[in-house]
Scaffold this active site. Structure first.
Site, PDB file in Angstrom:
ATOM      1  N   ARG A   1       5.695 -89.723 -15.587  1.00  0.00           N
ATOM      2  CA  ARG A   1       5.089 -90.067 -16.891  1.00  0.00           C
ATOM      3  C   ARG A   1       5.669 -89.220 -18.029  1.00  0.00           C
ATOM      4  O   ARG A   1       4.953 -88.814 -18.952  1.00  0.00           O
ATOM      5  CB  ARG A   1       3.568 -89.842 -16.870  1.00  0.00           C
ATOM      6  CG  ARG A   1       2.813 -90.676 -15.886  1.00  0.00           C
ATOM      7  CD  ARG A   1       2.883 -92.164 -16.271  1.00  0.00           C
ATOM      8  NE  ARG A   1       1.854 -92.901 -15.581  1.00  0.00           N
ATOM      9  CZ  ARG A   1       1.964 -93.362 -14.335  1.00  0.00           C
ATOM     10  NH1 ARG A   1       3.085 -93.184 -13.665  1.00  0.00           N
ATOM     11  NH2 ARG A   1       0.970 -94.034 -13.796  1.00  0.00           N
TER      12      ARG A   1
ATOM     13  N   SER B   1      -5.228 -94.659 -16.865  1.00  0.00           N
ATOM     14  CA  SER B   1      -5.500 -93.303 -16.365  1.00  0.00           C
ATOM     15  C   SER B   1      -5.565 -92.339 -17.545  1.00  0.00           C
ATOM     16  O   SER B   1      -4.629 -92.293 -18.350  1.00  0.00           O
ATOM     17  CB  SER B   1      -4.381 -92.835 -15.440  1.00  0.00           C
ATOM     18  OG  SER B   1      -4.260 -93.698 -14.343  1.00  0.00           O
TER      19      SER B   1
ATOM     20  N   GLU C   1      -2.990 -87.707 -19.733  1.00  0.00           N
ATOM     21  CA  GLU C   1      -1.799 -88.528 -19.736  1.00  0.00           C
ATOM     22  C   GLU C   1      -1.749 -89.272 -21.071  1.00  0.00           C
ATOM     23  O   GLU C   1      -0.700 -89.618 -21.579  1.00  0.00           O
ATOM     24  CB  GLU C   1      -1.898 -89.529 -18.572  1.00  0.00           C
ATOM     25  CG  GLU C   1      -0.629 -90.261 -18.303  1.00  0.00           C
ATOM     26  CD  GLU C   1      -0.862 -91.698 -17.868  1.00  0.00           C
ATOM     27  OE1 GLU C   1       0.020 -92.241 -17.247  1.00  0.00           O
ATOM     28  OE2 GLU C   1      -1.910 -92.276 -18.188  1.00  0.00           O
TER      29      GLU C   1
HETATM   30  N1  EPU Z   1      -9.679 -91.874  -5.453  1.00  0.00           N
HETATM   31  C1  EPU Z   1     -10.936 -91.322  -5.287  1.00  0.00           C
HETATM   32  N2  EPU Z   1     -11.995 -91.983  -5.821  1.00  0.00           N
HETATM   33  C2  EPU Z   1     -11.853 -93.150  -6.499  1.00  0.00           C
HETATM   34  C3  EPU Z   1     -10.570 -93.707  -6.683  1.00  0.00           C
HETATM   35  C4  EPU Z   1      -9.490 -93.021  -6.149  1.00  0.00           C
HETATM   36  O1  EPU Z   1     -11.107 -90.295  -4.662  1.00  0.00           O
HETATM   37  O2  EPU Z   1     -12.867 -93.696  -6.947  1.00  0.00           O
HETATM   38  C5  EPU Z   1      -8.539 -91.156  -4.842  1.00  0.00           C
HETATM   39  C6  EPU Z   1      -8.194 -91.782  -3.508  1.00  0.00           C
HETATM   40  O3  EPU Z   1      -7.827 -90.743  -2.634  1.00  0.00           O
HETATM   41  C7  EPU Z   1      -6.978 -92.633  -3.817  1.00  0.00           C
HETATM   42  C8  EPU Z   1      -6.329 -91.789  -4.873  1.00  0.00           C
HETATM   43  O4  EPU Z   1      -7.385 -91.268  -5.659  1.00  0.00           O
HETATM   44  O5  EPU Z   1      -6.157 -92.783  -2.713  1.00  0.00           O
HETATM   45  C9  EPU Z   1      -5.342 -92.537  -5.757  1.00  0.00           C
HETATM   46  O6  EPU Z   1      -6.029 -93.583  -6.430  1.00  0.00           O
HETATM   47  P1  EPU Z   1      -5.205 -94.831  -6.993  1.00  0.00           P
HETATM   48  O7  EPU Z   1      -4.356 -95.410  -5.929  1.00  0.00           O
HETATM   49  O8  EPU Z   1      -6.184 -95.736  -7.666  1.00  0.00           O
HETATM   50  O9  EPU Z   1      -4.193 -94.224  -8.028  1.00  0.00           O
HETATM   51  P2  EPU Z   1      -4.261 -93.018  -9.080  1.00  0.00           P
HETATM   52  O10 EPU Z   1      -3.484 -91.877  -8.547  1.00  0.00           O
HETATM   53  O11 EPU Z   1      -5.659 -92.756  -9.493  1.00  0.00           O
HETATM   54  C10 EPU Z   1      -2.035 -93.673 -10.244  1.00  0.00           C
HETATM   55  C11 EPU Z   1      -1.550 -93.973 -11.631  1.00  0.00           C
HETATM   56  C12 EPU Z   1      -1.971 -95.361 -12.045  1.00  0.00           C
HETATM   57  C13 EPU Z   1      -1.365 -96.350 -11.069  1.00  0.00           C
HETATM   58  C14 EPU Z   1      -1.852 -96.018  -9.651  1.00  0.00           C
HETATM   59  C15 EPU Z   1      -1.204 -96.857  -8.583  1.00  0.00           C
HETATM   60  C16 EPU Z   1      -1.421 -91.811 -12.731  1.00  0.00           C
HETATM   61  C17 EPU Z   1      -2.012 -90.904 -13.761  1.00  0.00           C
HETATM   62  N3  EPU Z   1      -2.058 -92.977 -12.553  1.00  0.00           N
HETATM   63  O12 EPU Z   1      -3.459 -93.661 -10.310  1.00  0.00           O
HETATM   64  O13 EPU Z   1      -1.440 -95.620 -13.323  1.00  0.00           O
HETATM   65  O14 EPU Z   1      -1.724 -97.689 -11.386  1.00  0.00           O
HETATM   66  O15 EPU Z   1      -1.530 -94.630  -9.340  1.00  0.00           O
HETATM   67  O16 EPU Z   1       0.132 -96.469  -8.438  1.00  0.00           O
HETATM   68  O17 EPU Z   1      -0.401 -91.486 -12.138  1.00  0.00           O
HETATM   69  C18 EPU Z   1      -1.918 -95.440 -15.661  1.00  0.00           C
HETATM   70  O18 EPU Z   1      -0.968 -94.663 -15.726  1.00  0.00           O
HETATM   71  O19 EPU Z   1      -2.602 -95.734 -16.663  1.00  0.00           O
HETATM   72  C19 EPU Z   1      -2.276 -96.015 -14.364  1.00  0.00           C
HETATM   73  C20 EPU Z   1      -3.326 -96.834 -14.209  1.00  0.00           C
END
Ligand code: EPU
Length: 341
Positions: free
Chosen positions: A169, A241, A337
């Site tokens: 990012r 995010s 972010e």
């Molecule tokens: N999780 C929890 N509780 C929840 C949801 C998630 O504990 O309610 C934990 C779980 O362990 C899950 C992990 O968080 O495995 C990751 O969650 P998720 O796959 O939803 O992804 P994220 O890391 O929260 C990132 C990006 C998103 C992108 C997704 C999928 C960043 C800051 N965000 O989110 O990007 O869509 O991965 O690749 O890196 C954005 O940048 O606006 C965005 C939405």
């Protein structure tokens, strides 16, 4: 000859130009349709020493107050094929194109590379600045070069991908060269032969199917995942995010894992580990919590939402409270972010 004069609005509400739906105003708002128009606008603004902010669709920023300057927006819209060989096809895309319109066209024609990034809100110019990413792919992997105009001189400069200092990012346009160059077009390199990334949890189902999935099939699956997890900006204001996922030293991770054996984590390199900020925020009890008109999204706590009447301060305060509790409980500093303006 231009068909229409450049669109200039005064004392203009930015409500429709930020997905958080903050009703702040810009002293002046200018939308331009070509590189020539942009150069003309910059020449004029330079003479009066005007403060400039360039935005895309405002899907990754938080307006904290009215903007006492000129907000610029690109309306340069085109997708043109540049060249192709046996393996790749290059497209030059105007910075004002809606990102997902580009992804839709690539998937329709079964060109691989952008399908995992489907349905990310925003425009093409900002994609190259923010290095947008999702489901195991970052846009830098398909960027060939970035066409820009230097704000101070109005001169064009083309950045090769390796000059953009891409990171998670992050890019040179958010750091050393912040505010100095305006992206006018991006050249993307898509693959004509199937090249897929199916490592993200729900996409792994494709691995057990016969044959390689089409780009369109992956795009459809990604859209389903996003719709189930993320709020639609048109229904519930947010900027996706809110925080980056923190990268911490292995020792800090081990300290957390001693208490929370199931802490989710991904190795970044042999010294660093990435922890999902969503997990940290949920552990601190924030899921679904409200603060004024702002709230922590109940399905994905990394997303802060505007319940309809949030002020910038509601969101700023909620973000600060979350940062504070994650710091107290895990000794980890979260970093937004989202860009505060
Ligand atoms: N999780 C929890 N509780 C929840 C949801 C998630 O504990 O309610 C934990 C779980 O362990 C899950 C992990 O968080 O495995 C990751 O969650 P998720 O796959 O939803 O992804 P994220 O890391 O929260 C990132 C990006 C998103 C992108 C997704 C999928 C960043 C800051 N965000 O989110 O990007 O869509 O991965 O690749 O890196 C954005 O940048 O606006 C965005 C939405």
């Amino acid at each position: 000859m231009r068909d229409m004069p450049i669109s200039i609005q005064h004392h203009y509400s930015l409500l429709k130009h930020n997905t958080f739906a903050m009703d702040v105003k810009a002293k002046q708002f200018i939308s331009y349709k070509s590189v020539d128009e942009l150069i003309e606008v910059l020449n004029t603004l330079r003479k009066c020493g005007e403060r400039i902010l360039h935005i895309g669709s405002g899907s990754n920023l938080l307006f904290t107050k009215d903007f006492e300057g000129t907000v610029l927006h690109s309306d340069i819209k085109f997708i043109e094929e540049v060249s192709r060989d046996d393996q790749h096809i290059l497209f030059r895309v105007g910075s004002g194109m809606v990102w997902d319109d580009f992804c839709a066209q690539m998937a329709r024609d079964n060109y691989y590379g952008s399908e995992n990034l489907s349905y990310i809100p925003g425009e093409v110019g900002a994609s190259a600045i923010q290095n947008i990413g999702a489901y195991g792919v970052e846009v830098e992997s398909i960027i060939h070069e970035v066409e820009t105009i230097e704000v101070a001189t109005g001169l064009p400069r083309v950045f090769q991908t390796n000059e953009c200092e891409y990171d998670y990012r992050d890019s040179i346009f958010k750091n050393n060269l912040r505010g100095q160059y305006i992206v006018t077009a991006v050249v993307f390199r898509l693959s004509l032969i199937p090249k897929v990334n199916l490592d993200y949890g729900p996409l792994q189902a494709f691995k057990s199917q016969e044959g390689v999935p089409t780009a369109k099939a992956i795009r459809d699956a990604v859209i389903d995942i996003r719709r189930s997890k993320l709020p639609e900006p048109s229904v519930l204001g947010s900027a996706g995010s809110f925080f980056k996922n923190p990268v911490i030293p292995v020792e800090a991770y081990q300290e957390i894992a001693a208490t929370y054996a199931d802490v989710p984590h991904y190795m970044v390199d042999d010294r660093h580990i990435k922890i999902p900020a969503a997990w940290l925020i949920e552990q601190c009890g924030w899921k679904g919590k409200q603060h004024g008109g702002a709230a922590v999204y109940e399905k994905q706590p990394l997303i802060l939402v505007n319940m309809g009447n949030a002020t910038p301060d509601d969101i700023i305060e909620l973000a600060a409270l979350i940062e504070q509790s994650v710091k107290e409980k895990f000794k980890i500093q979260l970093h937004p972010e989202v860009n505060y303006i």
